[in-house]
Design an enzyme around this catalytic site. Structure first.
Site, PDB file in Angstrom:
ATOM      1  N   GLU A 537     133.491   0.475  62.610  1.00 43.05           N
ATOM      2  CA  GLU A 537     133.474  -0.158  61.286  1.00 43.05           C
ATOM      3  C   GLU A 537     133.966   0.789  60.191  1.00 43.05           C
ATOM      4  O   GLU A 537     134.693   0.380  59.288  1.00 43.05           O
ATOM      5  CB  GLU A 537     132.057  -0.638  60.944  1.00 43.05           C
ATOM      6  CG  GLU A 537     131.627  -1.898  61.682  1.00 43.05           C
ATOM      7  CD  GLU A 537     132.269  -3.156  61.114  1.00 43.05           C
ATOM      8  OE1 GLU A 537     133.057  -3.060  60.167  1.00 43.05           O
ATOM      9  OE2 GLU A 537     131.987  -4.250  61.642  1.00 43.05           O
ATOM     10  N   SER A 538     133.548   2.033  60.263  1.00 41.44           N
ATOM     11  CA  SER A 538     133.836   2.941  59.138  1.00 41.44           C
ATOM     12  C   SER A 538     134.423   4.278  59.545  1.00 41.44           C
ATOM     13  O   SER A 538     134.785   5.079  58.677  1.00 41.44           O
ATOM     14  CB  SER A 538     132.544   3.207  58.364  1.00 41.44           C
ATOM     15  OG  SER A 538     131.600   3.885  59.200  1.00 41.44           O
TER      16      SER A 538
END
Length: 656
Positions: A537-538
């Site tokens: 996700e990040s």
């Protein structure tokens, strides 16, 4: 007499043995002393105490394996102390006594630069040596730039005939530099020199400079030179520049003209990028494709197969399968043939047409063994064999998937099929070892590895600029975890054959961060799966923010966070990373609870929304989770589920 000779021989052997033993001891001591002095010197160097650093670097013994690096650091100290003569002496000693050292070419380059800055024409021999002996090094192109400037310096005292020759050679070298390094450090200076020499005459000259300014981000200057080139021959460059200048009207015109008249002159990958940008000029991708199909209805152009491939992606059901079948039949050896055949194969599998599945699958495996769709084909050939009661063949296909495509989503699914386990592993812990230097071979001899162990990251970075894994490791050591992950992933993707899971380079692609927080706030979740979500996700960037507005490590939408806080009466704390992980974990646990504790359904909901997943569960025809995942209508969500599971699979293999 014979006895005396024997005694003398024994004495000589004893003396030689003693000297050899002393030498071995001295070398051993030299290594230990060398490391100690280098470490102390480096500390002084970082404090900018260059005199003290130089003295300590000089005390690294001759027999130390880091002697060449110490001499290089000495030279740098002398340069910073404005003592160029001693700096040049040190550089000269390095490439005389350590010609095979990875620092030799760097020393040659620095030697040349120091001499050039003093307008000493002996710099020429050093740059020429780099170009001849190290043509593929990162210093070869900058050396060409310096050689051009040296040629121009030499014209001052040359005859008129010689001046012309030197000038032409300089111009040729400057254009060579700009062609190979359009955004290089010396690109602006090279352009200025060419302009001053009046050497920008032909359309091709202008194109090289226009491309250089484009890469440097100066689009206005790029346009000045681009306007002097032939548009029909360089339409792709004209189009890309128009896009950067936000001139969509002309960009659209140039692309349509170029695709129609001269697309053959542009590389495939560049063409695909241009088509993708072109489609953004329309209200929808379908509108753009309709326009292209209308323009080239009765004409095949270089990217016709790509346009048809994109068109197939917009369709659904039987129309989609028919489109892919047409694509494969018209372009059986094209770049999209493997994906087209894979889509037809999957449709046959979902419709239980197993004789066609077997036929298309075997064609794909033989013709496209390295395609992106190959792992899926191999895995579903196993599934098909299982369904038709050919269990030995099924196991063979599953084992092939694991062996040939070990770092894929389908390798994990094949593993589960072989082990008859339809659930994710319940891994509560990982061997959360730290990321280390990515290479372990020749640990006692490799200079770069020893410099890494000593913490001389700047010198390692300078020596290994072309090694993506080393650059990733440097970024990791500097705390740039997101950049580190991306650099390692790019480097791994370039490898034609992936290494074993215990290879240290995998740790850079899949590092472990925030593990204590993840395990503390795991709730009912698998912590390795949470780590995988966070990573993808990040990329471990707590300040990450998507175009849609999702924020933080777990990329939660602000509205979702507020809803969770209100529903579960969550008390936020001052540490934002802890809050991100805690809320993300609660959210995923809630999705799991609502979706019968099926992780793949929950992952699809995390990306595409739980409403979408429940709708797909009702509308899609599937007998198992594999069939559901392959039919997820949102391509982003389809890819997301596979990406997270792949990452989960990699973590469990790399660290267990």
């Amino acid at each position: 007499m014979e006895k005396i000779n024997t005694k003398i021989l024994y004495v000589i052997v004893f003396v030689l043995f003693t000297l050899f033993t002393i030498l071995i001891i001295d070398i051993s001591r030299a290594e230990s002393t060398g490391f100690q002095n280098y470490s102390k010197a480096l500390a002084e160097y970082k404090l900018q105490n260059y005199e003290a650093a130089q003295e300590l670097f000089s005390k690294v013994p001759v027999f130390s394996s880091v002697k060449s690096a110490a001499m290089f650091r000495e030279a740098r100290c002398y340069t910073l102390l404005k003592d160029n003569e001693n700096a040049k002496k040190k550089y000269k000693k390095i490439f005389l006594f350590h010609p095979r050292s990875s620092i030799a070419v760097l020393s040659l380059y620095n030697m040349g630069v120091l001499n050039f800055e003093e307008q000493n024409l002996t710099a020429e021999k050093y740059f020429k040596k780099i170009v001849k002996k190290y043509p593929s090094s990162q210093y070869a192109e900058p050396s060409q730039y310096y050689l051009a400037q040296i040629n121009l310096l030499k014209t001052a005292e040359a005859s008129e005939k010689k001046q012309e020759k030197l000038t032409q050679e300089a111009i040729q070298k400057l254009y060579s530099y700009l062609t190979e390094s359009p955004s290089g450090k010396f690109a602006p200076s090279a352009i200025d020199t060419l302009v001053q020499l009046g050497a920008v005459n032909t359309a091709y000259d202008n194109l090289i400079i226009a491309k250089s300014y484009y890469e440097l981000g100066d689009y206005q200057k790029s346009k000045i030179y681009m306007d002097k080139t032939k548009r029909e021959e360089n339409w792709d460059s004209w189009a890309k520049l128009a896009i950067k200048l936000n001139d969509k009207t002309h960009a659209k015109q140039y692309i349509e003209e170029g695709l129609n008249k001269s697309s053959e002159t542009v590389e495939n990958e560049e063409l695909y990028k241009i088509v993708d940008i072109y489609l953004t000029f329309f209200p929808s991708k379908k509108d753009g494709l309709n326009r292209l199909n209308g323009l080239f209805k009765n004409k095949k152009i270089k990217c016709s197969d790509y346009i048809l491939y994109l068109d197939c992606n917009t369709k659904s059901g039987n129309s989609k399968t028919a489109c892919y079948k047409t694509l494969y039949e018209q372009y059986p050896n094209g770049q999209f043939a493997a994906d087209a055949l894979a889509n037809v194969f999957l449709d046959k599998y979902l419709n239980k047409q197993y004789s066609d599945v077997d036929r298309f699958g075997k064609i794909h495996m033989k013709k496209f063994p390295d395609a992106k769709s190959a792992p899926m084909i191999s895995y579903f050939m196993g599934k098909m064999s299982d369904k038709t009661k050919h269990h030995e063949a099924a196991n063979a296909y599953f084992k092939h998937t694991l062996a040939k495509y070990p770092d894929s989503y389908y390798a994990y699914r094949a593993y589960l099929s072989l082990n008859k386990d339809l659930q994710l592993f319940d891994e509560s812990t990982l061997d959360a070892v730290k990321v280390v230097f990515p290479y372990k071979k020749s640990m006692e001899k490799n200079l770069v590895i020893k410099l890494a162990l000593l913490g001389d990251y700047d010198l390692v970075e300078e020596i290994c600029k072309s090694d993506g894994f080393v650059q990733s490791w440097i970024a990791y050591k500097k705390g740039q975890y997101t950049r580190s992950c991306i650099l390692a992933r790019e480097a791994m993707d370039k490898l034609p054959v992936k290494p074993e899971f215990d290879d240290l380079r995998w740790r850079l692609v899949y590092p472990i961060h925030y593990w204590d927080t993840i395990t503390k706030y795991r709730y009912t979740n698998n912590p390795v799966l949470l780590l995988s979500i966070l990573k993808e996700e990040s990329h471990f960037n707590p300040k990450a923010e998507s175009h849609a507005g999702a924020k933080g490590l777990m990329q939660m939408m602000p509205a979702t966070e507020r809803e969770l806080i209100a529903s579960y009466n969550i008390q936020k704390i001052k540490n934002p990373t802890v809050n991100d992980i805690k809320l993300g974990s609660i959210y995923f646990a809630n999705l799991l609870y609502q979706l019968d504790n099926k992780a793949l359904f929950a992952l699809a909901a995390y990306n595409g929304g739980i409403g979408s997943v429940k709708s797909w569960q009702k509308s899609l025809k599937f007998n198992n989770i594999d069939e559901f995942v392959e039919q997820i209508p949102y391509q982003e969500t389809n890819n997301y589920v596979k990406k997270i599971i792949r990452t989960y699979w990699m973590y469990t293999n790399i660290y267990n």
